[in-house]
Design an enzyme around this catalytic site. Structure first.
Site, PDB file in Angstrom:
ATOM      1  N   CYS A 115       0.743  -1.256  -0.136  1.00  0.00           N
ATOM      2  CA  CYS A 115       0.070  -0.026  -0.016  1.00  0.00           C
ATOM      3  C   CYS A 115       0.749   1.218  -0.137  1.00  0.00           C
ATOM      4  O   CYS A 115       0.297   2.363  -0.199  1.00  0.00           O
ATOM      5  CB  CYS A 115      -0.779  -0.082   1.305  1.00  0.00           C
ATOM      6  SG  CYS A 115      -1.902  -1.469   1.293  1.00  0.00           S
ATOM      7  N   HIS A 262      -3.903   6.923   1.205  1.00  0.00           N
ATOM      8  CA  HIS A 262      -3.896   5.808   0.530  1.00  0.00           C
ATOM      9  C   HIS A 262      -5.637   5.452   1.013  1.00  0.00           C
ATOM     10  O   HIS A 262      -5.791   5.487   2.120  1.00  0.00           O
ATOM     11  CB  HIS A 262      -2.960   5.111   1.359  1.00  0.00           C
ATOM     12  CG  HIS A 262      -3.543   3.259   1.199  1.00  0.00           C
ATOM     13  ND1 HIS A 262      -3.748   2.910  -0.423  1.00  0.00           N
ATOM     14  CD2 HIS A 262      -3.451   2.451   1.976  1.00  0.00           C
ATOM     15  CE1 HIS A 262      -4.183   1.548  -0.111  1.00  0.00           C
ATOM     16  NE2 HIS A 262      -3.897   1.325   1.264  1.00  0.00           N
ATOM     17  N   ASN A 292      -9.983  -0.445  -2.307  1.00  0.00           N
ATOM     18  CA  ASN A 292      -8.504  -0.224  -1.852  1.00  0.00           C
ATOM     19  C   ASN A 292      -7.795  -0.970  -3.140  1.00  0.00           C
ATOM     20  O   ASN A 292      -7.653  -2.124  -3.252  1.00  0.00           O
ATOM     21  CB  ASN A 292      -8.335  -0.932  -0.569  1.00  0.00           C
ATOM     22  CG  ASN A 292      -6.946  -0.740  -0.330  1.00  0.00           C
ATOM     23  OD1 ASN A 292      -5.890  -0.598  -0.958  1.00  0.00           O
ATOM     24  ND2 ASN A 292      -6.704  -1.245   1.093  1.00  0.00           N
TER      25      ASN A 292
HETATM   26  O1  UT7 Z   1      -4.594  -0.903   2.917  1.00  0.00           O
HETATM   27  C1  UT7 Z   1      -3.553  -1.612   3.815  1.00  0.00           C
HETATM   28  C2  UT7 Z   1      -4.074  -1.018   5.022  1.00  0.00           C
HETATM   29  N1  UT7 Z   1      -5.385  -1.662   5.326  1.00  0.00           N
HETATM   30  C3  UT7 Z   1      -6.242  -0.983   6.421  1.00  0.00           C
HETATM   31  O2  UT7 Z   1      -5.797  -0.174   6.971  1.00  0.00           O
HETATM   32  C4  UT7 Z   1      -7.517  -1.668   6.618  1.00  0.00           C
HETATM   33  C5  UT7 Z   1      -7.640  -1.822   8.200  1.00  0.00           C
HETATM   34  N2  UT7 Z   1      -8.737  -2.773   8.671  1.00  0.00           N
HETATM   35  C6  UT7 Z   1      -9.786  -2.447   8.142  1.00  0.00           C
HETATM   36  O3  UT7 Z   1     -10.241  -1.557   7.373  1.00  0.00           O
HETATM   37  C7  UT7 Z   1     -11.024  -3.094   8.842  1.00  0.00           C
HETATM   38  O4  UT7 Z   1     -10.503  -3.820  10.189  1.00  0.00           O
HETATM   39  C8  UT7 Z   1     -11.713  -4.053   8.050  1.00  0.00           C
HETATM   40  C9  UT7 Z   1     -12.886  -3.555   7.163  1.00  0.00           C
HETATM   41  C10 UT7 Z   1     -10.977  -4.839   7.280  1.00  0.00           C
HETATM   42  C11 UT7 Z   1     -12.812  -5.184   8.767  1.00  0.00           C
HETATM   43  O5  UT7 Z   1     -13.644  -4.354   9.551  1.00  0.00           O
HETATM   44  P1  UT7 Z   1     -13.810  -4.700  11.289  1.00  0.00           P
HETATM   45  O6  UT7 Z   1     -14.902  -3.620  11.773  1.00  0.00           O
HETATM   46  O7  UT7 Z   1     -12.442  -4.649  11.774  1.00  0.00           O
HETATM   47  O8  UT7 Z   1     -14.543  -6.090  11.272  1.00  0.00           O
HETATM   48  P2  UT7 Z   1     -13.932  -7.287  11.859  1.00  0.00           P
HETATM   49  O9  UT7 Z   1     -13.051  -8.100  10.990  1.00  0.00           O
HETATM   50  O10 UT7 Z   1     -13.823  -7.274  13.340  1.00  0.00           O
HETATM   51  O11 UT7 Z   1     -15.327  -8.372  11.905  1.00  0.00           O
HETATM   52  C12 UT7 Z   1     -16.542  -7.859  12.352  1.00  0.00           C
HETATM   53  C13 UT7 Z   1     -17.575  -9.138  11.902  1.00  0.00           C
HETATM   54  C14 UT7 Z   1     -17.121 -10.497  12.114  1.00  0.00           C
HETATM   55  O12 UT7 Z   1     -18.207 -11.224  12.627  1.00  0.00           O
HETATM   56  P3  UT7 Z   1     -18.450 -11.831  14.203  1.00  0.00           P
HETATM   57  O13 UT7 Z   1     -17.093 -12.428  14.392  1.00  0.00           O
HETATM   58  O14 UT7 Z   1     -18.443 -10.209  14.960  1.00  0.00           O
HETATM   59  O15 UT7 Z   1     -19.563 -12.314  14.092  1.00  0.00           O
HETATM   60  C15 UT7 Z   1     -16.656 -10.905  10.721  1.00  0.00           C
HETATM   61  O16 UT7 Z   1     -16.803 -12.527  10.547  1.00  0.00           O
HETATM   62  O17 UT7 Z   1     -17.929  -8.701  10.585  1.00  0.00           O
HETATM   63  C16 UT7 Z   1     -17.788 -10.273  10.015  1.00  0.00           C
HETATM   64  N3  UT7 Z   1     -17.398  -9.797   8.705  1.00  0.00           N
HETATM   65  C17 UT7 Z   1     -18.234  -9.555   7.648  1.00  0.00           C
HETATM   66  N4  UT7 Z   1     -19.558  -9.779   7.648  1.00  0.00           N
HETATM   67  C18 UT7 Z   1     -20.120  -9.434   6.240  1.00  0.00           C
HETATM   68  C19 UT7 Z   1     -16.102  -9.506   8.330  1.00  0.00           C
HETATM   69  N5  UT7 Z   1     -16.028  -9.389   6.643  1.00  0.00           N
HETATM   70  C20 UT7 Z   1     -17.471  -9.239   6.508  1.00  0.00           C
HETATM   71  C21 UT7 Z   1     -18.139  -8.938   5.327  1.00  0.00           C
HETATM   72  N6  UT7 Z   1     -19.508  -8.862   5.258  1.00  0.00           N
HETATM   73  N7  UT7 Z   1     -17.320  -8.600   4.026  1.00  0.00           N
END
Ligand code: UT7
Length: 335
Positions: A115, A262, A292
């Site tokens: 990135c 980014h 992204n």
């Molecule tokens: O480009 C390089 C740098 N990248 C970044 O800076 C990205 C940084 N991170 C993020 O942007 C976020 O952490 C994400 C967008 C990747 C994820 O968001 P989050 O709020 O951290 O979600 P999470 O991974 O903690 O997941 C929360 C819930 C989980 O379910 P449970 O365990 O709470 O039941 C996941 O299974 O959301 C679920 N989940 C989804 N649900 C629907 C994960 N992905 C999805 C999805 N659709 N696509």
């Protein structure tokens, strides 16, 4: 010492638009989750029948940048190509661009900083111009994610985020004082390498080993991201990279005309915007439409902002990125 100035810029994204609703048909996800957590509404994914590739998209963007610089391919002295998704394991995409654009046998360097790839690439090109070694450098960020994502519910935490596309600038020598790239700032922290990673195939995980294991649960050849961990580090490191450049150039936040972060997650950009008390007009985001695109994201956003007339002569433009490695950095530009 010379200065390096952007004289041309452009971007290319594949035609196929993939909406959040499209994704919800192939995995357990939904538009509300994706928009709420990331801000993404749609992304471009290369169609399976398209000839586009990382190198070809990079070449298409590069061609636009060269034309807008008022130059021809024969005026370019060097290529710097940033990607995490090269067409081949080796060689990298820089030489493909040299061939695709039928350029003279100039040097081509590949940057592997995910990135932060475009920010690193700009810094490398800046040094070559400052020292007088080259006059015009084509700097490209290009990424083809869609072919290598786990597009099942298992991979939804990552696959809904990434998009395909490319952007390019021509960086040219200028003798105008105080114009062009003012400073670049690069950092890394390798102890977090495994938090955002694609492990194999690689020399630590060769294809024969993957085949031999024949494990249907092996996901080491899909990208892995510890989302919340990455998110926390991103907001801190983005801020540091911006502050470092402001301090170095004896500028303050109010001097920033346009921040092009980014496009990792709209929530990260909004966090930075609030932290620095920047207005909507001072921050450019387009993750809503392209997702992204890692090494391509900053340069696609920069090019689009410029096309929309959001950058004027003498503006202070700040590029900042954070990503896998971890690596992060910023570029301060007096337009
Ligand atoms: O480009 C390089 C740098 N990248 C970044 O800076 C990205 C940084 N991170 C993020 O942007 C976020 O952490 C994400 C967008 C990747 C994820 O968001 P989050 O709020 O951290 O979600 P999470 O991974 O903690 O997941 C929360 C819930 C989980 O379910 P449970 O365990 O709470 O039941 C996941 O299974 O959301 C679920 N989940 C989804 N649900 C629907 C994960 N992905 C999805 C999805 N659709 N696509």
């Amino acid at each position: 010492m010379y200065n390096a100035k952007i004289t041309g810029l452009g971007f290319y994204v594949p035609e196929q638009v993939v909406t959040n609703d499209d994704l919800s048909k192939i995995m357990d996800t939904n538009d509300a989750w994706i928009q709420e957590r990331t801000g993404i509404q749609e992304r471009r994914w290369i169609h399976k029948d398209s000839e586009d590739s990382t190198s070809l998209m990079g070449a298409k963007a590069g061609k636009i940048a060269i034309e807008r610089a008022g130059l021809t391919k024969d005026d370019i002295d060097f290529i710097v190509f940033a990607t995490l998704s090269p067409d081949l394991y080796f060689p990298g995409g820089g030489v493909d661009v040299q061939a695709l654009l039928d350029m003279p046998t100039i040097g081509a360097l590949d940057v592997r900083n995910q990135c932060s790839g475009f920010v690193y690439a700009m810094s490398v090109a800046d040094q070559f111009i400052k020292t007088g070694m080259y006059k015009n450098i084509l700097v490209i960020g290009s990424e083809y994610h869609s072919g290598g994502l786990d597009k099942t519910t298992r991979g939804r935490g990552v696959s809904v985020i990434f998009g395909d596309g490319a952007g390019a600038v021509v960086l040219s020598r200028t003798e105008e004082k105080g114009k062009g790239i003012l400073s670049t700032h690069l950092h890394s922290e390798g102890k977090h390498a495994k938090e955002l990673v694609l492990e194999g195939p690689s020399t630590s995980r060769w294809v024969p080993e993957i085949i031999e294991n024949n494990d249907p649960n092996d996901v080491s050849f899909y990208p892995y991201m510890n989302g919340q961990f990455v998110f926390k580090h991103a907001v801190t490191r983005f801020s540091e990279a911006i502050l470092e450049g402001l301090e170095k150039n004896k500028l303050s936040v109010t001097d920033i005309d346009l921040l092009v972060p980014h496009q990792a997650n709209l929530r990260i950009s909004q966090f930075i915007q609030r932290k620095f008390k920047l207005s909507d007009a001072q921050v450019y985001n387009n993750i809503q439409r392209y997702g992204n695109t890692t090494a391509a994201s900053v340069v696609i956003a920069l090019s689009e902002a410029w096309e929309k007339g959001k950058i004027k002569d003498n503006d202070l433009v700040v590029l900042a990125a954070f990503g896998s490695g971890f690596t992060w950095g910023s570029v301060f530009i007096r337009w």
